[in-house]
Each structure stands twice: as structure tokens, then as C-alpha cells.
Design a protein around this motif. Structure first.
Motif, short mmCIF file in Angstrom:
data_model
loop_
_atom_site.label_atom_id
_atom_site.label_comp_id
_atom_site.label_asym_id
_atom_site.label_seq_id
_atom_site.Cartn_x
_atom_site.Cartn_y
_atom_site.Cartn_z
N LYS A 1 0.82 -1.22 0.00
CA LYS A 1 0.00 0.00 0.00
C LYS A 1 0.85 1.26 0.00
O LYS A 1 0.43 2.29 -0.53
CB LYS A 1 -0.93 0.00 1.21
N VAL A 2 2.04 1.18 0.57
CA VAL A 2 2.87 2.37 0.68
C VAL A 2 3.86 2.48 -0.47
O VAL A 2 4.29 3.59 -0.83
CB VAL A 2 3.61 2.39 2.04
N ASP A 3 4.23 1.37 -1.09
CA ASP A 3 5.18 1.38 -2.21
C ASP A 3 4.79 0.26 -3.19
O ASP A 3 5.50 -0.75 -3.31
CB ASP A 3 6.61 1.19 -1.71
N PRO A 4 3.67 0.43 -3.90
CA PRO A 4 3.17 -0.65 -4.74
C PRO A 4 4.11 -1.07 -5.86
O PRO A 4 4.16 -2.25 -6.22
CB PRO A 4 1.85 -0.09 -5.29
N ALA A 5 4.88 -0.14 -6.41
CA ALA A 5 5.80 -0.51 -7.50
C ALA A 5 6.91 -1.42 -6.99
O ALA A 5 7.21 -2.45 -7.60
CB ALA A 5 6.38 0.76 -8.13
N ARG A 6 7.51 -1.06 -5.87
CA ARG A 6 8.57 -1.90 -5.28
C ARG A 6 7.98 -3.24 -4.85
O ARG A 6 8.60 -4.30 -5.02
CB ARG A 6 9.21 -1.19 -4.08
N ALA A 7 6.79 -3.20 -4.30
CA ALA A 7 6.14 -4.43 -3.84
C ALA A 7 5.95 -5.40 -5.01
O ALA A 7 6.24 -6.60 -4.89
CB ALA A 7 4.80 -4.11 -3.20
#
Length: 526
Positions: free
Chosen positions: A226-232
Motif C-alpha cells: 500500500k505504501v510502495d506498490p511498484a517496489r512491492a
């Protein structure tokens, strides 16, 4: 903290090799030569001692002797796997006893860190031993930072008068880098047996450690979704491509023995004390779903011979009501403790293996990833969901028609029939739903059941995903967390405020809010 860190390396000599396995249960301190003149330096250890260091790090990073005050009276209750039955413990009412929570903080810095840093210093980064140590470093510290937020991380184990705290996003970045590097190394070491039987989880099985590391990477990827969807997305897809846990035979289970209380299964050791029982939340789900795992998770209440639970956060007056007493509520399953024939008589099963990570979790993580539009390997969200249930059932010994019936179950949770006359906790069935909103609640609910009895991970997932739905605590004695809300974190510990004051004060600015139990962590975003 400076006291803890300065003592931590010296404590390596005191603790290593004590009661980890029968083969390493005898104290090996008499084998060490005298310490160097430096008060913070450790002696040079024989390579024969290194496996014992790894065993100690594994044990202290998960099932340390202070299991009750380090986990059971906090995260196990916050996750609502259990509820307390004794009026003496206020933690179920959100009171945070800061002297108790030291039992969660101290083992990492005084025992896990010195063991692992010693291994890092004595093995090259391209060795399997270094890789396994790095994986366990991430496992141990992700449970730490997910309690407090910013913590001493990059300088952990370095003797200093003040040890700085690091922001959680920077810590997570290092987690991903460590896991990626460790798996890369291990892929070229699959015929080796690092640490051998001193590896009390996989006995040096490199292929299983690769899957464990990738599943941990997938867990952490969803945590930041939720806070860093691309990295996730990037981390999750890399984890799945590298191979995650897929069967109950690959479950990470830690060997425990009855050699000493320090080596016993922590949950087993406290289950006979009569201080907690099944929660009403768990009862509502298990009974409503006709869940076969109920007979493994818990035992019938002694007085009623039925499975019963009670609400979290009951007052002392409420706890003495008949429906809320120990004899009228379910203790944990016979795998951990058995009744001797009287309500108060229980026999501990100290040597039962401890649950570290179940393969079922990987499937539920992949379900959520699939709904996010990520590449989670062959399969659909529905197939991953059903495979996750099957894997969890296999962990607890169930297969065949009973599992098929469960997967296709359309009955919702039920009212638990507790003293508070609580309604059913939710209205969703097990059978895969038609809308994404229902599906996400089903994923969170089934993952919560599959994570049992790991309250630490379950509490983290409840905060991150908002599922499963939980009952509000009946009473709260914490002014920062009313009964209409759920606890979000553990404040920085008192010992740190006394011994590492400047670093703690600086850490508050990294937290993004006041140092309170109501402040959400970096990844905990609505």
C-alpha cells in the motif's frame, strides 16, 4: 540501548550453545579461552562452535524462553487468537507493560545479533553459511521493526554510547537486498548442508531455505504493497519466480526439546498455566465454517466438552463470570498440552516443533498478488486461494472430502454464544466470492487461520490488510487506544529512553507520528 548493545557481544560467550538441541545442549563456555582485553571484543571461536551460534540465533529469534511476555501477552492477543482469562494481566485491555516487552526486544540485541555478526565475520559472503545467517537476520528483524517501527538496525551490535535508529523504509530496503543476495548464493550451493543438524529448522536443506527466503521476500513485498506498490510488485514477482514454499512438507518447523525450559516449545510451556483460552473471534470463524482444524487448534472446554471462546479485553469482574472461566473455555490443542483429567491439571508437551512459517501462507500471498495484477506464476486467484486452504489443512493433518467440503462451504461465521452475547464476527463464507471486496476479506480471513499460532505475523497482517474482522476489545485501559480502535504498534521501550535517549528522541521524527500505540507504522496505510 547502549547498555544492551555493549553487553550483547559479551553475552555471546554466556549464551551460545545452551540448550538448543541434545547435541548442543551442554554449556560450551568452558571451551572458550579467556576474553581479549577489550570489554566489547569476543574471543576467537573454533569453527566447531559456529553451528551452535546459528542454533542459538534461530531459537532466540523466534521461540526464546520469555515467550509469554515476548509474544503471548502482546501480539497473540492483538491478533485475537487467544484471550486472557486471568484478571492479573491488563495487556488484553491494551495496557502495555514496558518491563514485559523487554522480553521481545532484548533477545534480538543480546543474543541473535552477536551470534549472527560473529558468523558474518567468520564466513565469506559467498558461502551458504553466510547466506543462511543473512536470511535469519531478516526474519528476526522484520518481527522487531513491525512491532516498533524505527529500530536500531544498521548499527546493531556496534559498541557505542548511543546507537541510532533507522527508518522502517530503509530497513525494508535492506531486507530485500539481503534476501536477494542470499538466494543468489544458495542457488549455487544446493548440494551442501550448511550447519547440518545444528540448523534446527531445515537441517541444512539449502533448497528449502531458498523457498523460505523467497516466501519471506513475498511476505515483505505484500507488507509494503500500500505504501510502495511498484517496489512491492517487483519484489513479489522476483520472489515467486525464484520459487516459494508450496507444500506442507516444506513448512518451516523448529525442533524443540525438553532438555531445558529455554529449549522447550514456548507456547507449550505456558499453556498449562491457565492464563489464556480461545478467543470468541476464533470461535465465531471455526464454528461457522465447520472448520476441521478446530480440533487441532484447540481442545473442548473441560466443563462443557464443547469448543468455547471468550472476548478480548474483559474486566476483572467479567472474567470471574462462569462463562469466562478456564474450565468453560478451550485451551490450545493436544499437540501442545493435555489435560490430566481435572480442570486445572495440564501436562505440557515441551518437545513439539515450533511453527515458524507454513507453506499455506505463500499461496494466500500469491492470491492477493494476483488480485493486484502481479505475475504470481501459473494459476488464478481462485486456484491459489483453494490451494492455500488445502496446504493449511495438510499442515494440520486433513485432506480429501472434508477439505473439499470446507472449500465449497457457504455457511458464514456464527455468534459465539459468549457472555457478551456477541453477534457473528462476519457474514462471508469460505467459498470463493464473486466480488473483489469479498475476495479480499476471504483471503485475509483464511490467511489468519493458516498463520495460527503465529500471533506476530497475524497481528502484522491484521494491521496491514484490515482482515479478518475482529471484535473490538470489551474494555481498554490505554488512553491512546479506545475500544473502537485497534492497537497499532508498541511504543519505544523505557530502557531505551533511559540509556539511548537522544537516539530515541530522533527516532520519533522517523515514526511519522507520536510515540504512541495508536500511531500506524510506515507500511500501515488505509
Amino acid at each position: 540501548m547502549n547498555t544492551i548493545i555493549n553487553q550483547s557481544i559479551r553475552k555471546t560467550l554466556q549464551f551460545v550453545g545452551l540448550g538448543v538441541l541434545g547435541i548442543v545442549a551442554t554449556s560450551c563456555t568452558e571451551d572458550f579461552v579467556e576474553m581479549n582485553k577489550s570489554k566489547t571484543a569476543v574471543v576467537v571461536l573454533s569453527p566447531n562452535e559456529f553451528p551452535k551460534l546459528f542454533s542459538q540465533a534461530l531459537s532466540q529469534g523466534s521461540h526464546h524462553p520469555s515467550y509469554q511476555t515476548g509474544q503471548n501477552l502482546f501480539s497473540d492477543l492483538y491478533a485475537q487468537y487467544f484471550a486472557t482469562t486471568t484478571p492479573n494481566f491488563l495487556s488484553d485491555r491494551y495496557f502495555i507493560n514496558m518491563s514485559w516487552i523487554n522480553s521481545h526486544w532484548n533477545p534480538i540485541y543480546t543474543q541473535v545479533v552477536p551470534q549472527l555478526k560473529t558468523l558474518f565475520e567468520n564466513y565469506q559472503p559467498n558461502t551458504a553459511e553466510y547466506a543462511l545467517s543473512s536470511i535469519w537476520w531478516v526474519f528476526s528483524f522484520h518481527r522487531m521493526t513491525d512491532h516498533y517501527g524505527p529500530i536500531p538496525y544498521f548499527d546493531a551490535g556496534i559498541p557505542a554510547q548511543s546507537v541510532k535508529y533507522d527508518a522502517q523504509d530503509k530497513i525494508y530496503d535492506d531486507f530485500f537486498k539481503r534476501l536477494d543476495a542470499a538466494v543468489t548464493v544458495l542457488k549455487g550451493k544446493t548440494t551442501e548442508k550448511p550447519f547440518g543438524v545444528a540448523d534446527i529448522i531445515y537441517a541444512g536443506d539449502v533448497n528449502k531455505w531458498i523457498k523460505f527466503a523467497n516466501t519471506l521476500r513475498l511476505r515483505l513485498a505484500l507488507r509494503i504493497s500500500k505504501v510502495d506498490p511498484a517496489r512491492a510488485k517487483t519484489e513479489a514477482e522476483a520472489a515467486v519466480a525464484g520459487g516459494v514454499l508450496t507444500s506442507a512438507a516444506e513448512d518451516a518447523m523448529m525442533v524443540r526439546t525438553a532438555v531445558s525450559s529455554a529449549d522447550a516449545n514456548g507456547l507449550s510451556r505456558i499453556a498449562a498455566w491457565g492464563e489464556f483460552r480461545m478467543s470468541a473471534t476464533m470461535e465465531s470463524f471455526l464454528k461457522g465454517y465447520n472448520d476441521p482444524r478446530m480440533t487441532e487448534f484447540f481442545q473442548p472446554a473441560f466443563a462443557t466438552k464443547t469448543y468455547e471462546g471468550l472476548r478480548n479485553g474483559l474486566s476483572p469482574a467479567q472474567l470471574i463470570e462462569p462463562l469466562n472461566t478456564n474450565d468453560n473455555n478451550s485451551n490450545i490443542g493436544a499437540r501442545w498440552v493435555r489435560n490430566t483429567g481435572t480442570g486445572s491439571g495440564w501436562e505440557n508437551i515441551f518437545a513439539v516443533k515450533a511453527d515458524i512459517m507454513h507453506a499455506a501462507e505463500a499461496y494466500f500471498l500469491r492470491v492477493e498478488g494476483a488480485l493486484n495484477g502481479w505475475n504470481m506464476g501459473g494459476g488464478t486467484a481462485k486456484s491459489f486461494y483453494e490451494d492455500g486452504i488445502r496446504a493449511s489443512m495438510a499442515t494440520w493433518g486433513f485432506s480429501g472430502a472434508a477439505v473439499d467440503a470446507y472449500i465449497n462451504g457457504t455457511t458464514p461465521p456464527v455468534a459465539p454464544g459468549d457472555s457478551q452475547k456477541s453477534p457473528a464476527i462476519s457474514n462471508i463464507p469460505v467459498k470463493w466470492g464473486a466480488t473483489e471486496a469479498v475476495q479480499r476479506e476471504q483471503i485475509g480471513t483464511q490467511k489468519w487461520l493458516a498463520l495460527y499460532p503465529d500471533g506476530m505475523e497475524a497481528w502484522a497482517e491484521v494491521r496491514r490488510s484490515g482482515y479478518p474482522k475482529l471484535y473490538n476489545v470489551v474494555n481498554s485501559v490505554n488512553a491512546d487506544v479506545p475500544t473502537t480502535e485497534f492497537i497499532k504498534r508498541i511504543p519505544f521501550i523505557d530502557a531505551e529512553r533511559q540509556n539511548n535517549k537522544a537516539a530515541v528522541e530522533a527516532a520519533v521524527s522517523l515514526l511519522g507520528g507520536p510515540d504512541k500505540a495508536s500511531t500506524p507504522l510506515w507500511w500501515d496505510k488505509d
